[in-house]
Design an enzyme around this catalytic site. Structure first.
Site, PDB file in Angstrom:
ATOM      1  N   SER A   1      -8.252   4.222   0.196  1.00 53.62           N
ATOM      2  CA  SER A   1      -8.346   2.802  -0.170  1.00 53.62           C
ATOM      3  C   SER A   1      -8.543   2.636  -1.670  1.00 53.62           C
ATOM      4  O   SER A   1      -9.293   3.391  -2.296  1.00 53.62           O
ATOM      5  CB  SER A   1      -9.521   2.137   0.562  1.00 53.62           C
ATOM      6  OG  SER A   1      -9.396   2.263   1.962  1.00 53.62           O
TER       7      SER A   1
ATOM      8  N   PHE B   1      -9.351   2.170   6.603  1.00 48.90           N
ATOM      9  CA  PHE B   1      -8.221   2.906   6.045  1.00 48.90           C
ATOM     10  C   PHE B   1      -7.364   1.979   5.190  1.00 48.90           C
ATOM     11  O   PHE B   1      -7.101   0.833   5.566  1.00 48.90           O
ATOM     12  CB  PHE B   1      -7.394   3.493   7.192  1.00 48.90           C
ATOM     13  CG  PHE B   1      -6.101   4.140   6.782  1.00 48.90           C
ATOM     14  CD1 PHE B   1      -6.090   5.197   5.886  1.00 48.90           C
ATOM     15  CD2 PHE B   1      -4.888   3.708   7.295  1.00 48.90           C
ATOM     16  CE1 PHE B   1      -4.901   5.806   5.509  1.00 48.90           C
ATOM     17  CE2 PHE B   1      -3.693   4.300   6.933  1.00 48.90           C
ATOM     18  CZ  PHE B   1      -3.701   5.352   6.037  1.00 48.90           C
ATOM     19  N   CYS B   2      -6.950   2.476   4.012  1.00 47.50           N
ATOM     20  CA  CYS B   2      -5.989   1.796   3.147  1.00 47.50           C
ATOM     21  C   CYS B   2      -6.456   0.379   2.815  1.00 47.50           C
ATOM     22  O   CYS B   2      -7.571   0.173   2.365  1.00 47.50           O
ATOM     23  CB  CYS B   2      -4.604   1.818   3.797  1.00 47.50           C
ATOM     24  SG  CYS B   2      -3.237   1.342   2.702  1.00 47.50           S
ATOM     25  N   LEU B   3      -5.624  -0.623   3.067  1.00 43.08           N
ATOM     26  CA  LEU B   3      -5.975  -2.004   2.775  1.00 43.08           C
ATOM     27  C   LEU B   3      -7.233  -2.426   3.529  1.00 43.08           C
ATOM     28  O   LEU B   3      -8.012  -3.256   3.035  1.00 43.08           O
ATOM     29  CB  LEU B   3      -4.798  -2.920   3.134  1.00 43.08           C
ATOM     30  CG  LEU B   3      -5.021  -4.425   3.085  1.00 43.08           C
ATOM     31  CD1 LEU B   3      -5.509  -4.865   1.712  1.00 43.08           C
ATOM     32  CD2 LEU B   3      -3.746  -5.156   3.466  1.00 43.08           C
TER      33      LEU B   3
END
Length: 560
Positions: A331, A300-302
């Site tokens: 991401s 998730f994300c970073l």
């Protein structure tokens, strides 16, 4: 009571004057002033465009007054600040609301006319939004119908107690609005982050958690989750009815999770490459050793950005088969379109932040929370101001907000490299533009099957930017509903949000959406179907845990 509040306010002020509570400036105020000046100069150079905006504004105000005096209610705006029925049904409050919304849009139209760099323009937009959010009539006692009603009910006691709440928060040294949710409503390991499991490995950067199976047979390919650094891993393990981990385990998956350490000064020199190699690549090796199978990564994300880098590193080392597939959720791998976040990707801000990091060796979780809250000020700041200081309502019991406030720090070396190499210079976009331990990272070299999931209302990773990144790396794509965090937590039983799919991927993201098929409910089952299509379809005996170090969620998730 008033005397006690005055004393506490005085004590808080004295602490700030003595330096016991130090204001933090991890940004460059001169960059803000320069952006404002650049915008004003650019606006002065476009008198014709400015005149057109002004003429349009005059017509809009004419239409507004005609509607207001007629007493006819127009369409209700989709704005949660104005959800109370009085904002629509009462002509007085409706006029206040509509005048505010119209003036806000007109000011944004003025900003759109200005010129300047994308970073400067984004800074001006950000400053304007902060101002407009702050002056909303919903934030003031005299112009919020819910507060007026509450004052009548309590005889004004809500405002007195709300002021006491304000003094208490300021005296705590962390500023206002500390109570978005009830901090006592959940307990990690018991009511939240409570899916049974064990820590089975740890090093200086992470603990590896394996969850206890609940089915006799499981998919041959294990799942390994990589979270971002800014929050703890358990966004995917909230209360049981919202837990993605529990749902996956009950679906017959072997689930592993990376739980990052909360860094201290001793982690100051841990950079992006360390998190890729000592973190993700090491976790992949541990999972393969324990299961005999290459895992399906999801992140998730970073965390997804780091997973993409890890996959490129493995490909460069001819170890691409170490991972069976990868799913990146919300991401970015192409940082060319940062939207309003580009306001903070500025040389002056980055230099100021680096000076700020030098002393303590990391950025504090509270500073990160303030930044994210500012980007969603109406939901994460001003709604709390109204509820806590004007209405004197108890903070709600929200598992997602509890997780959000349980932030983590980020090491100085990591943040410096991430900000400059990825955000500012977008080096992942270039073949071999970034290196990990001397190995050039080329995302185009990844052969691992990949799925990218974007969230339609994402305020952190704009879905169009996520789509372009997915297209560049040849990944499959799903668009989920809702925002950056809530769109991930989408259990099928809730039947919310919906999602979009389409087989081909045209260049333009909006063209993709216009021809995509909308599905009701959660994307979770669709995702596990994709995993099945890219797996062996084999089932093996459930993998019992015989060598656990400690129960989940583990010490690292509990670190202050």
């Amino acid at each position: 009571m008033i005397a006690d509040m005055t004393r506490r306010l005085t004590e808080a002020a004295e602490r700030m004057m003595k330096g016991e509570v130090k204001p933090s400036l991890p940004f460059d105020p001169f960059a803000i002033a320069q952006a404002s000046s650049e915008f004003a100069l650019g606006l002065a150079m476009k008198p014709q465009d400015l005149m057109e905006v002004q003429l349009a504004a005059a017509q809009q105000w004419g239409a507004f007054w005609a509607g207001a005096l007629s007493g006819k209610a127009g369409e209700k705006p989709r704005d949660r600040r104005f959800a109370a029925p009085e904002w629509q049904d009462d002509a007085y409050y409706r006029a206040i609301r509509d005048a505010y919304l119209l003036a806000s849009q007109q000011l944004r139209d003025v900003v759109s006319v200005g010129e300047g760099s994308e970073s400067s323009h984004a800074m001006v937009r950000f400053l304007l939004d902060q101002y407009l959010n702050a002056i909303s009539p919903a934030n003031f006692a005299a112009t919020n119908p819910e507060v007026v009603k509450r004052v009548k009910e309590t005889g004004g006691a809500n405002l007195v107690q709300g002021f006491a709440n304000l003094i208490e928060d300021m005296a705590g040294g962390k500023g206002i609005v500390q109570r978005r949710t009830d901090p006592n409503a959940f307990e990690k390991g018991k009511t939240i982050a409570a899916t049974p499991g064990e820590v089975v490995y740890e090093n200086d950067l992470f603990q590896l958690i394996q969850y206890t199976p609940t089915t006799e047979k499981v998919a041959a390919e294990p799942l390994l989750y990589v979270p971002p650094l800014v929050n703890r891993f358990y966004m995917i393990d909230l209360v049981p009815r919202q837990s993605l981990v529990k749902w996956l385990v009950d679906e017959g998956r072997t689930v592993f999770v990376v739980s990052w350490v909360n860094p201290t000064e001793k982690h100051k020199d841990k950079g992006v490459g360390d998190y890729v190699l000592e973190g993700i690549v090491e976790a992949v090796g541990q999972v393969r050793q324990r299961t005999g199978s290459s895992p399906d990564l999801f992140a998730f994300c970073l965390g997804g950005t780091l997973v993409a880098m890890a996959l490129a590193w493995l490909a460069a080392k001819n170890r691409g088969k170490d991972v069976n597939s990868a799913t990146l959720i919300g991401s970015l791998v192409d940082f060319g379109d940062m939207r309003d976040w580009s306001a903070f990707v500025h040389e002056g801000h980055l230099a100021a932040l680096e000076d700020h990091l030098e002393g303590q060796g990391f950025i504090d979780s509270l500073e990160l929370q303030r930044l994210f809250a500012a980007m969603r000020a109406n939901d994460l700041i001003w709604s709390s101001v109204v509820n806590h200081y004007l209405l004197d309502k108890p903070a709600p019991a929200s598992d997602l907000l509890y997780w959000f406030e349980d932030g983590a720090r980020i090491p100085a070396a990591f943040l410096k490299s991430y900000n400059r190499d990825l955000l500012l210079n977008n080096r992942l976009k270039e073949p071999a533009g970034f290196e990990v331990d001397g190995v050039p990272i080329d995302l185009a070299a990844i052969e691992t099957p990949m799925l990218v999931i974007a969230l339609k209302d994402d305020h952190v990773s704009a879905w169009e930017a996520v789509y372009r990144g997915a297209r560049d790396i040849g990944a499959d794509f799903i668009l989920g509903g809702s925002g950056h965090n809530a769109g991930v937590i989408n259990p099928p039983a809730a039947n919310k949000h919906g999602f979009w799919t389409r087989d081909d991927m045209p260049v333009d993201a909006n063209e993709w959406l216009s021809g995509a098929t909308r599905h009701e409910g959660s994307w979770w089952p669709h995702w596990t179907g994709w995993l099945n299509d890219h797996g062996s379809s084999k089932k093996v005996a459930a993998r019992a845990i015989a060598d656990g170090i400690e129960p989940a969620p583990g010490r690292y998730a509990m670190m202050p």
